[in-house]
Write a protein that holds these residues in place. Structure first.
Motif, PDB file in Angstrom:
ATOM      1  N   ASP A 125      88.748 -42.780  16.395  1.00 15.80           N
ATOM      2  CA  ASP A 125      87.655 -43.302  15.601  1.00 15.80           C
ATOM      3  C   ASP A 125      86.914 -42.193  14.854  1.00 15.80           C
ATOM      4  O   ASP A 125      85.687 -42.173  14.811  1.00 15.80           O
ATOM      5  CB  ASP A 125      86.678 -44.078  16.500  1.00 15.80           C
ATOM      6  CG  ASP A 125      85.901 -45.098  15.663  1.00 15.80           C
ATOM      7  OD1 ASP A 125      86.407 -45.442  14.569  1.00 15.80           O
ATOM      8  OD2 ASP A 125      84.828 -45.531  16.094  1.00 15.80           O
ATOM      9  N   ARG A 126      87.646 -41.227  14.333  1.00 13.59           N
ATOM     10  CA  ARG A 126      87.047 -40.207  13.474  1.00 13.59           C
ATOM     11  C   ARG A 126      87.743 -40.285  12.114  1.00 13.59           C
ATOM     12  O   ARG A 126      88.530 -39.435  11.769  1.00 13.59           O
ATOM     13  CB  ARG A 126      87.264 -38.799  14.074  1.00 13.59           C
ATOM     14  CG  ARG A 126      86.647 -38.596  15.450  1.00 13.59           C
ATOM     15  CD  ARG A 126      85.152 -38.340  15.353  1.00 13.59           C
ATOM     16  NE  ARG A 126      84.841 -37.238  14.445  1.00 13.59           N
ATOM     17  CZ  ARG A 126      84.906 -35.952  14.796  1.00 13.59           C
ATOM     18  NH1 ARG A 126      85.266 -35.614  16.002  1.00 13.59           N
ATOM     19  NH2 ARG A 126      84.596 -35.015  13.918  1.00 13.59           N
ATOM     20  N   PRO A 127      87.453 -41.346  11.346  1.00 10.19           N
ATOM     21  CA  PRO A 127      88.203 -41.573  10.109  1.00 10.19           C
ATOM     22  C   PRO A 127      88.133 -40.404   9.130  1.00 10.19           C
ATOM     23  O   PRO A 127      89.015 -40.238   8.302  1.00 10.19           O
ATOM     24  CB  PRO A 127      87.558 -42.834   9.516  1.00 10.19           C
ATOM     25  CG  PRO A 127      86.339 -43.078  10.308  1.00 10.19           C
ATOM     26  CD  PRO A 127      86.447 -42.377  11.601  1.00 10.19           C
ATOM     27  N   PHE A 128      87.086 -39.588   9.261  1.00  6.19           N
ATOM     28  CA  PHE A 128      86.979 -38.484   8.312  1.00  6.19           C
ATOM     29  C   PHE A 128      88.117 -37.481   8.477  1.00  6.19           C
ATOM     30  O   PHE A 128      88.563 -36.855   7.524  1.00  6.19           O
ATOM     31  CB  PHE A 128      85.631 -37.781   8.456  1.00  6.19           C
ATOM     32  CG  PHE A 128      85.402 -36.745   7.405  1.00  6.19           C
ATOM     33  CD1 PHE A 128      85.432 -37.088   6.056  1.00  6.19           C
ATOM     34  CD2 PHE A 128      85.162 -35.418   7.737  1.00  6.19           C
ATOM     35  CE1 PHE A 128      85.230 -36.134   5.074  1.00  6.19           C
ATOM     36  CE2 PHE A 128      84.960 -34.468   6.755  1.00  6.19           C
ATOM     37  CZ  PHE A 128      84.993 -34.826   5.429  1.00  6.19           C
ATOM     38  N   LEU A 129      88.621 -37.364   9.717  1.00  4.13           N
ATOM     39  CA  LEU A 129      89.768 -36.486   9.953  1.00  4.13           C
ATOM     40  C   LEU A 129      90.977 -36.964   9.158  1.00  4.13           C
ATOM     41  O   LEU A 129      91.758 -36.163   8.642  1.00  4.13           O
ATOM     42  CB  LEU A 129      90.114 -36.441  11.444  1.00  4.13           C
ATOM     43  CG  LEU A 129      89.292 -35.487  12.310  1.00  4.13           C
ATOM     44  CD1 LEU A 129      89.795 -35.536  13.746  1.00  4.13           C
ATOM     45  CD2 LEU A 129      89.388 -34.069  11.768  1.00  4.13           C
ATOM     46  N   THR A 171      90.858 -38.617   6.343  1.00  2.00           N
ATOM     47  CA  THR A 171      90.595 -38.247   4.954  1.00  2.00           C
ATOM     48  C   THR A 171      90.944 -36.781   4.707  1.00  2.00           C
ATOM     49  O   THR A 171      91.568 -36.429   3.710  1.00  2.00           O
ATOM     50  CB  THR A 171      89.102 -38.480   4.618  1.00  2.00           C
ATOM     51  OG1 THR A 171      88.768 -39.816   4.970  1.00  2.00           O
ATOM     52  CG2 THR A 171      88.830 -38.250   3.149  1.00  2.00           C
ATOM     53  N   LYS A 191      93.681 -35.106   2.272  1.00  2.00           N
ATOM     54  CA  LYS A 191      93.319 -34.084   1.283  1.00  2.00           C
ATOM     55  C   LYS A 191      94.263 -32.890   1.393  1.00  2.00           C
ATOM     56  O   LYS A 191      94.721 -32.346   0.387  1.00  2.00           O
ATOM     57  CB  LYS A 191      91.868 -33.644   1.512  1.00  2.00           C
ATOM     58  CG  LYS A 191      91.376 -32.637   0.493  1.00  2.00           C
ATOM     59  CD  LYS A 191      89.909 -32.275   0.737  1.00  2.00           C
ATOM     60  CE  LYS A 191      89.453 -31.188  -0.224  1.00  2.00           C
ATOM     61  NZ  LYS A 191      88.070 -30.762  -0.005  1.00  2.00           N
ATOM     62  N   ARG A 243      91.043 -48.131  -4.427  1.00  2.00           N
ATOM     63  CA  ARG A 243      92.269 -47.362  -4.592  1.00  2.00           C
ATOM     64  C   ARG A 243      93.339 -48.229  -5.230  1.00  2.00           C
ATOM     65  O   ARG A 243      93.382 -49.443  -5.020  1.00  2.00           O
ATOM     66  CB  ARG A 243      92.765 -46.863  -3.233  1.00  2.00           C
ATOM     67  CG  ARG A 243      92.030 -45.621  -2.803  1.00  2.00           C
ATOM     68  CD  ARG A 243      92.678 -44.941  -1.614  1.00  2.00           C
ATOM     69  NE  ARG A 243      91.750 -43.928  -1.128  1.00  2.00           N
ATOM     70  CZ  ARG A 243      91.414 -43.755   0.139  1.00  2.00           C
ATOM     71  NH1 ARG A 243      91.974 -44.480   1.075  1.00  2.00           N
ATOM     72  NH2 ARG A 243      90.558 -42.824   0.482  1.00  2.00           N
ATOM     73  N   LEU A 267      92.342 -40.758  -3.699  1.00  2.00           N
ATOM     74  CA  LEU A 267      91.646 -40.366  -2.470  1.00  2.00           C
ATOM     75  C   LEU A 267      90.144 -40.488  -2.651  1.00  2.00           C
ATOM     76  O   LEU A 267      89.436 -41.043  -1.812  1.00  2.00           O
ATOM     77  CB  LEU A 267      92.015 -38.923  -2.098  1.00  2.00           C
ATOM     78  CG  LEU A 267      91.243 -38.341  -0.912  1.00  2.00           C
ATOM     79  CD1 LEU A 267      91.721 -38.938   0.398  1.00  2.00           C
ATOM     80  CD2 LEU A 267      91.362 -36.821  -0.850  1.00  2.00           C
ATOM     81  N   ASN A 268      89.645 -39.953  -3.776  1.00  2.00           N
ATOM     82  CA  ASN A 268      88.203 -39.952  -4.025  1.00  2.00           C
ATOM     83  C   ASN A 268      87.729 -41.213  -4.728  1.00  2.00           C
ATOM     84  O   ASN A 268      86.545 -41.414  -4.888  1.00  2.00           O
ATOM     85  CB  ASN A 268      87.819 -38.751  -4.892  1.00  2.00           C
ATOM     86  CG  ASN A 268      88.117 -37.444  -4.212  1.00  2.00           C
ATOM     87  OD1 ASN A 268      88.022 -37.350  -2.990  1.00  2.00           O
ATOM     88  ND2 ASN A 268      88.512 -36.450  -4.980  1.00  2.00           N
ATOM     89  N   ARG A 269      88.675 -42.023  -5.208  1.00  3.46           N
ATOM     90  CA  ARG A 269      88.373 -43.181  -6.036  1.00  3.46           C
ATOM     91  C   ARG A 269      87.501 -42.766  -7.222  1.00  3.46           C
ATOM     92  O   ARG A 269      86.559 -43.433  -7.600  1.00  3.46           O
ATOM     93  CB  ARG A 269      87.680 -44.266  -5.204  1.00  3.46           C
ATOM     94  CG  ARG A 269      88.493 -44.695  -3.999  1.00  3.46           C
ATOM     95  CD  ARG A 269      87.771 -45.679  -3.125  1.00  3.46           C
ATOM     96  NE  ARG A 269      86.492 -45.183  -2.659  1.00  3.46           N
ATOM     97  CZ  ARG A 269      86.346 -44.303  -1.665  1.00  3.46           C
ATOM     98  NH1 ARG A 269      87.398 -43.832  -1.035  1.00  3.46           N
ATOM     99  NH2 ARG A 269      85.154 -43.901  -1.305  1.00  3.46           N
ATOM    100  N   GLU A 288      86.849 -24.375   4.841  1.00  4.29           N
ATOM    101  CA  GLU A 288      85.757 -24.968   4.090  1.00  4.29           C
ATOM    102  C   GLU A 288      84.823 -25.730   5.029  1.00  4.29           C
ATOM    103  O   GLU A 288      83.605 -25.679   4.904  1.00  4.29           O
ATOM    104  CB  GLU A 288      86.333 -25.910   3.032  1.00  4.29           C
ATOM    105  CG  GLU A 288      85.366 -26.361   1.988  1.00  4.29           C
ATOM    106  CD  GLU A 288      86.073 -27.174   0.907  1.00  4.29           C
ATOM    107  OE1 GLU A 288      86.103 -26.709  -0.230  1.00  4.29           O
ATOM    108  OE2 GLU A 288      86.612 -28.252   1.208  1.00  4.29           O
ATOM    109  N   HIS A 289      85.420 -26.433   6.003  1.00  2.44           N
ATOM    110  CA  HIS A 289      84.593 -27.262   6.870  1.00  2.44           C
ATOM    111  C   HIS A 289      84.035 -26.523   8.072  1.00  2.44           C
ATOM    112  O   HIS A 289      82.957 -26.847   8.550  1.00  2.44           O
ATOM    113  CB  HIS A 289      85.365 -28.508   7.289  1.00  2.44           C
ATOM    114  CG  HIS A 289      85.417 -29.506   6.184  1.00  2.44           C
ATOM    115  ND1 HIS A 289      84.491 -30.497   6.035  1.00  2.44           N
ATOM    116  CD2 HIS A 289      86.231 -29.594   5.114  1.00  2.44           C
ATOM    117  CE1 HIS A 289      84.742 -31.177   4.945  1.00  2.44           C
ATOM    118  NE2 HIS A 289      85.802 -30.650   4.358  1.00  2.44           N
ATOM    119  N   GLY A 325      81.383 -23.695   6.674  1.00  2.00           N
ATOM    120  CA  GLY A 325      80.180 -24.348   6.175  1.00  2.00           C
ATOM    121  C   GLY A 325      79.148 -24.557   7.267  1.00  2.00           C
ATOM    122  O   GLY A 325      77.957 -24.570   7.007  1.00  2.00           O
ATOM    123  N   GLY A 326      79.622 -24.730   8.491  1.00  2.00           N
ATOM    124  CA  GLY A 326      78.693 -24.922   9.593  1.00  2.00           C
ATOM    125  C   GLY A 326      78.081 -23.622  10.066  1.00  2.00           C
ATOM    126  O   GLY A 326      77.067 -23.603  10.746  1.00  2.00           O
TER     127      GLY A 326
END
Lengths: 378, 306, 326
Positions: free
Chosen positions: C26-30, C32, C36, C160, C243-245, C286-287, C290-291
């Motif tokens: 349940d980490r949909p951002f992964l 994405t 990418k 999309r 991907l970004n629509r 990048e990710h 950034g932190g």
């Protein structure tokens, strides 16, 4: 890229009565690196200051840097909506980034509160019930400049903006309220830094005033070069080129220029006095237009949280629509398209001690909405 | 459209060209002698502008700032030459592009860390502000005239340096035959550091002079860098004379294009549309110029070899 | 399996595993992020054909990345508004079918690359770098100031584009599509490298005179490589738009060209899976960085410097040893 800022101290005591103490997750996507970082930092600082002054612990804030790139902004929005499960998004500075993020985000059921950008598409046909603009519709300050040019009796104005959508909107907005003759109409290259050619055309045009919209470094360059050129035709512009973040870099070249803004640091109301003093104390610098917008955005959010729970979308939306907060710009209410109806002032750049700042001169437009509200079907 | 306006625009084009030359001279020198593509040249330009602004603000003197800008950027140039650039001379262009691209990131964010995210204040000195009236009744900013003079002086100085001094002989020798001058006992490493610092100092000088009439902010170097590359490619990489001609050509093309194209389109289109189309084409014009030059002269106007 | 083969398998497995873990946990951002990586990897695979195999340092591949994106965006926006793209000489309707959009993007980029390549390949060295940049800059300024498709504001797609039998709005299914495109792209570049054409290209990189002496037209070989390279990068652009629509001129900017080069070098120039490894590392940095700090780009710069100066051959050079070919 995640920095979570947990807000400490108690909210319930302050808001009292019908307060609903429930955590709201807010995602802030703004520009914190690169040349445009100054604007994002001010929006963020204004927002944080409002939370701090309210002493709330019920806002969980996730802040991320969009690097001023639309694709990064979209990906961050996806992350905040999907992984962080935010209820509210905010923070975007630039219209092109807002156009990339907002339509998708609000359709996924998230609220978006815009602290700066207000592209016309989102005010008219593309408006959405979950989208609230707390700053202005993009045309507003330019419209006010047009109205002021009429009021001041100018009859032959030279107008100029960069060749991109916001630039074209600016000139369209100006012409909506200025109906006199145009001495010239110029589009410059986006990011252009040398304006000798344009200044020569202004000099030769026989104009009695110049309206220009050149945000960021472009405006700094133009103002300095204009002052050096010895062309004495009065300038009018929107507040962006005369803001506190920029004035120090422009220097005396900006002195006396009339500019239009919905906010000024000398506006006489309690909320504004408290905001300016607190911002100066907290960050050691004068607040900018962007900081005031970030501050109002946070206070709008807090006012809605005091009335409704964010889970109840309809109730929360109604609470936002009421805009029951003390805006630092004085009067503030939402139009049918969730864009502000507000007064827009004419300010003049003055020197106060050794800092340059703005003073309100007059009101350009009272209770001003925008030209697109009629097209919005919600 | 009066003759006076056209003359003034030509003057503006020349001035813009001279500004570009200051930036391009260092770039082309470094490429000519060491064969290095330096994308970080724009960062040295930025360092010059920031140093000038900071010193001018602290001391109140633009001239001290100008001196500081040359010193700071030359020092930064020497530093990165010794630490990084030196290792790249015998690499291919790809490694050079990447390493200097990385330096841009380091310098930009480093500058933001030191000076903050807001633009700095820098104005031309008192004595050079305001406009003067030229023969023919043209009002022209004094500072821009000063830039033209300074740029031409730098050009003359460079030609003298390369053509008439001991250092110049070594530089020219280094361009044509490295082993030979090493065999003659010239310290190649030191020579390269000096040339790189010289190029960096020129970029810093350009940054300071231009910064006074533009915006001193992070990221100011990259747009100019791209223009400077266009200039040296049109002129023929490695040729200082080519850089001068290329810079003037680009300056005039850009300025006159911005001014004349919308007027030209105005003859066939309604005003608003003509403005849009004209200025869109104007913003592409110098790249078009570069493509055309390279198609007919793949080595640039003054380039020696294909 | 060779050591490089093993490393390649691990890269592919890792990418798929991240996406699956993201979907399961349940980490949909992964998911994405994995998509990418696959898309940027594909763009890098395209660039690598010109850059790595052919030694053609294109500083303007953003032109093709952006063009592919705009083909997808323009066709989709016309389909959404029910307006034909063109009515003369023949009526062309907009479409949201990826199976039509992809060939269109490939064709548009190949055509553009044929023109740009034919002009640019007359030059070499720094001139080639700069003329490719010049063409990309022309397209960039054109896209910013041309009002029909949003100018600098860009062009939203909202939903999309569709692929038969798949729900592309589902992150994992879209990722699978990107991964399939990536594997096809890598497969093509593998066949290309080991073909007679690939050998000629490689030989032309090392010694153009000798290749010309045996009767091979170096210019034609390079032009073909440039066109294929651009078409693959353009396909990646079309996927990135989905991907970004959203499509914007930022895809055409010179920074994008620079980043594509960075990916290829980070991973290892001329290596089949190098760009994918590079894209993975880039997105990861990048990710993560950034932190660490607001000034994370400076850290990224220092790391890049480290790779160029001390880890020639990039990530794959580090993991799988020196390159077999040249």
């Amino acid at each position: 890229m995640t920095r979570r800022i947990a807000m400490v101290a108690a909210l319930a005591a302050l808001i009292g009565g019908g307060a609903v103490a429930d955590t709201v997750k807010v995602g802030m996507i703004t520009t914190l690196s690169g040349g445009g970082a100054g604007l994002g930092i001010d929006v963020r600082d204004g927002f944080l200051l409002a939370l701090k002054m309210a002493g709330t612990r019920d806002v969980e804030l996730v802040i991320e840097d969009d690097q001023q790139k639309p694709d990064i902004a979209v990906q961050l929005a996806d992350k905040m909506i999907q992984s962080d499960r935010v209820d509210v998004l905010t923070g975007i500075i630039w219209s092109n980034l807002a156009m990339a993020v907002v339509p998708g985000a609000v359709r996924q059921g998230v609220f978006y509160l815009s602290p700066n950008a207000g592209p016309s598409q989102l005010a008219g046909k593309g408006c959405h019930e979950n989208y609230f603009n707390v700053a202005w519709q993009n045309d507003n300050l330019h419209e006010a400049a047009g109205a002021y040019a009429m009021k001041a009796g100018y009859q032959n104005v030279f107008i100029m903006a960069p060749n991109y959508p916001a630039g074209k909107d600016a000139l369209t907005g100006f012409k909506r309220f200025y109906t006199g003759k145009l001495a010239g109409e110029l589009y410059t290259k986006l990011g252009q830094t040398d304006y000798a050619a344009e200044i020569a055309q202004i000099r030769a045009s026989g104009a009695d005033a110049v309206f220009f919209f050149l945000p960021g470094g472009m405006g700094i360059a133009f103002l300095k070069q204009y002052a050096q050129s010895g062309v004495g035709i009065p300038l009018i512009g929107p507040a962006f080129s005369f803001d506190q973040t920029i004035l120090a870099a422009v220097g005396d070249a900006a002195l006396g220029v009339r500019n239009t803004s919905q906010w000024s640091k000398d506006l006489e109301n309690d909320a504004n006095r408290a905001f300016v003093a607190a911002f100066l104390k907290e960050y050691g610098r004068l607040p900018s237009l962007y900081a005031s917008q970030g501050f109002d955005t946070a206070n709008l959010l807090l006012s809605a949280m005091a009335r409704a729970e964010v889970e109840d979308k309809a109730a929360f939306r109604d609470a936002l629509r009421k805009a029951d907060f003390a805006s630092v710009r004085g009067k503030f209410r939402f139009n049918t398209n969730h864009h502000p109806i507000q007064d827009i002032y004419v300010r003049e750049v003055v020197r106060e001690g050794d800092v340059l700042t703005n003073h309100v001169v007059t009101v350009a437009l009272e209770d001003h909405g925008d030209a697109y509200a009629a097209e919005c079907r919600m | 459209m009066s003759a006076v306006l056209i003359i003034e625009q030509v003057l503006n084009g020349l001035q813009f060209g001279v500004m570009l030359f200051l930036m391009a001279a260092g770039l082309t020198l470094v490429f000519g002698v060491m064969g290095l593509i330096n994308l970080a040249h724009g960062s040295l330009y930025m360092i010059g502008a920031f140093a000038c602004a900071a010193v001018a603000m602290a001391t109140g003197s633009f001239w001290l700032g100008l001196a500081a800008s040359i010193a700071a950027s030359a020092a930064a140039g020497a530093l990165i030459e010794v630490a990084v650039i030196r290792r790249l001379y015998d690499r291919d262009h790809l490694d050079q592009v990447l390493a200097t691209f990385a330096l841009i990131l380091v310098f930009s964010e480093g500058t933001r860390w030191v000076f903050g995210s807001f633009p700095l204040y820098l104005d031309p000195p008192e004595g050079l502000s305001g406009a003067v009236t030229l023969p023919g009744g043209i009002d022209y900013p004094l500072y821009r005239l000063a830039i033209i003079v300074a740029g031409l002086a730098v050009a003359a100085g460079l030609f003298w340096l390369i053509g008439g001094t001991r250092l110049g002989i070594r530089i020219r020798a280094g361009e044509s035959d490295r082993e030979m001058i090493a065999a003659l006992g010239v310290n190649i490493a030191a020579l390269y550091t000096v040339v790189f610092a010289l190029g960096a100092g020129l970029a810093g000088l350009a940054g300071a002079m231009v910064g006074a009439i533009q915006s001193v902010q992070v990221g100011m170097g990259e747009p100019v860098l791209i223009l400077a590359f266009v200039v040296i490619v049109i002129g023929g990489v490695g040729s200082v004379a080519g850089a001068l001609v290329g810079a003037l050509l680009v300056g005039l093309t850009d300025t006159l294009g911005r001014f004349l194209l919308p007027v030209a389109f105005g003859a066939i289109l309604p005003p608003s549309e003509a403005m849009g189309v004209g200025s869109a084409l104007a913003s592409m014009l110098i790249y078009l110029l570069m493509a055309v030059v390279l198609i007919f002269r793949p080595q640039g106007l003054f380039g020696a070899r294909a | 399996m060779t050591r490089e083969g093993a490393v390649n398998a691990v890269i592919l497995a890792l990418l798929a595993a991240v996406a699956l873990a993201g979907a399961a946990g349940d980490r949909p951002f992964l998911v994405t992020l994995a998509a990418k990586v696959a898309i940027l990897g594909l763009a890098g695979v395209g660039l690598n054909i010109a850059l790595g195999f052919g030694g053609l340092v294109s500083f303007g591949h953003a032109a093709f990345f952006g063009l592919g994106g705009y083909v997808a965006g323009i066709l989709a926006s016309h389909a959404q508004n029910y307006e034909p793209v063109a009515e003369w000489p023949i009526t062309i309707a907009g479409t949201q079918e990826m199976l039509i959009i992809w060939p269109a993007a490939l064709a548009a980029c190949a055509l553009a690359a044929a023109v740009i390549g034919a002009l640019s390949l007359r030059t070499s060295g720094i001139f080639f770098i700069m003329i490719t940049l010049a063409f990309a800059q022309m397209l960039y300024y054109f896209a910013i100031s041309w009002p029909a498709y949003g100018g600098e504001d860009g062009l939203p797609i909202y939903l999309r584009n569709a692929f038969p039998g798949l729900d592309t709005m589902d992150g994992l299914q879209f990722f699978a599509l990107c991964l399939a495109a990536l594997v096809l792209g890598v497969g093509l570049s593998w066949r290309l490298r080991d073909s007679r054409f690939g050998l000629a290209l490689e030989a032309a990189r090392q010694n153009p005179e000798r290749v010309a002496a045996v009767g091979i037209r170096v210019f034609r070989v390079r032009l073909a490589a440039f066109v294929i390279s651009a078409a693959i990068t353009g396909l990646a652009g079309a996927l990135y738009a989905d991907l970004n629509r959203f499509v914007s001129p930022a895809m055409l900017s010179w920074q994008t060209s620079g980043e594509l080069i960075v990916l290829v070098i980070l991973g290892g120039v001329g290596r089949l899976w190098g760009p994918v490894a590079g894209a993975g590392l880039f997105v990861f940095l990048e990710h993560v960085l950034g932190g660490v700090s607001e000034y994370w780009q400076a850290l990224l710069g220092l790391m890049l410097l480290g790779v160029v100066l001390f880890a020639r051959g990039g990530l794959l050079g580090l993991l799988a040893g020196a390159r077999r070919h040249g």
